[in-house]
Write an enzyme that holds these catalytic residues in place. Sequence first.
Site, PDB file in Angstrom:
ATOM      1  N   ASP A  13       9.452   0.115   0.669  1.00 45.72           N
ATOM      2  CA  ASP A  13       8.424   0.642   1.595  1.00 45.72           C
ATOM      3  C   ASP A  13       8.799   1.725   2.290  1.00 45.72           C
ATOM      4  O   ASP A  13       9.931   1.689   3.252  1.00 45.72           O
ATOM      5  CB  ASP A  13       7.671  -0.438   2.521  1.00 45.72           C
ATOM      6  CG  ASP A  13       6.442  -0.116   3.448  1.00 45.72           C
ATOM      7  OD1 ASP A  13       6.423   1.123   3.375  1.00 45.72           O
ATOM      8  OD2 ASP A  13       5.765  -0.740   3.857  1.00 45.72           O
ATOM      9  N   ASN A  47       4.694  11.925  -2.321  1.00 47.90           N
ATOM     10  CA  ASN A  47       3.505  11.545  -2.514  1.00 47.90           C
ATOM     11  C   ASN A  47       3.125  10.401  -1.597  1.00 47.90           C
ATOM     12  O   ASN A  47       1.719  10.313  -1.351  1.00 47.90           O
ATOM     13  CB  ASN A  47       3.321  11.310  -3.908  1.00 47.90           C
ATOM     14  CG  ASN A  47       1.993  10.559  -4.342  1.00 47.90           C
ATOM     15  OD1 ASN A  47       0.870  11.385  -4.217  1.00 47.90           O
ATOM     16  ND2 ASN A  47       1.809   9.254  -4.589  1.00 47.90           N
ATOM     17  N   TYR A  52      -5.317  10.243  11.161  1.00 44.32           N
ATOM     18  CA  TYR A  52      -5.081  10.703   9.862  1.00 44.32           C
ATOM     19  C   TYR A  52      -4.652  12.271   9.802  1.00 44.32           C
ATOM     20  O   TYR A  52      -3.763  12.745   9.137  1.00 44.32           O
ATOM     21  CB  TYR A  52      -5.962  10.249   8.932  1.00 44.32           C
ATOM     22  CG  TYR A  52      -5.750  10.805   7.322  1.00 44.32           C
ATOM     23  CD1 TYR A  52      -4.726  10.135   6.593  1.00 44.32           C
ATOM     24  CD2 TYR A  52      -6.380  11.664   6.669  1.00 44.32           C
ATOM     25  CE1 TYR A  52      -4.167  10.515   5.441  1.00 44.32           C
ATOM     26  CE2 TYR A  52      -6.142  12.301   5.493  1.00 44.32           C
ATOM     27  CZ  TYR A  52      -5.316  11.687   4.857  1.00 44.32           C
ATOM     28  OH  TYR A  52      -4.834  12.018   3.609  1.00 44.32           O
TER      29      TYR A  52
END
Length: 252
Positions: free
Chosen positions: A60, A87, A153
């Site tokens: 992770d 990514n 975000y």
Amino acid sequence: MAKIALITGATSGIGEACAHLFAREHYNLVLTGRREDRLEKLAKKLNTKYNVEVAVSAFDVRDREQVITNLEALPAKWKKVNVLINNAGLSQGLDPIQNGSLDDWDTMIDTNVKGLLYVSKVVANWMIDNKQGHIVNIGSIAGKEVYANGNVYCATKHAVDALNKGMRIDLLPHGIKVSAIHPGAVETEFSEVRFKGDKERAKKVYEGFDPLVADDIAETIWFVVSRPAHVNINDMIVMPTAQANAGTIFRK
């Protein structure tokens, strides 16, 4: 000797599409992600279809120690990375700032910003030692504009935009290329993750127009990476034809 691409978040979407495209172009691959079973399945498929070597490292990106330990544990031959595709990233929730989930905020910041930094620090130092390399950071139109309820975000993707520019400056003396790709609406697992598995709500995001798909972004990344040695594409925004900006989509 085959070149090597290291792809984070390779278990689905843009990362998986990049794995197929770079394997097709005869790159050996280091694939990372949280879901080891998916990584192993993808590695076997790529090896069979394209006859390339694939190393798998499951971790992770939010966990600094996992990132460092797993990457540094790779055999020396896999540290000759030519291309790093940062990514791994996600969005969680779509709430106004006053109603936002603190856990969602932490997940986005830890994945999209800190995770990218952890991986980049390790691999950039390999590239400096190797005197070559290209880092491709996957941003978003949310890194160029802010839209309603996108708050945190958008902030994380603005950070990616800034970090991309900073990397470009800092790695310039070492001859390392740095590029950012900022997609608009791409139909992947992104919206399912944002809406925490609500497939119906996720599906509505892409209704009434033709969104980008993961292969579109993989092809864009390949274009950027495959330019001549003296060419660096710093920054690219890629949209579906039906989308003008973050908040304007023409739906039929």
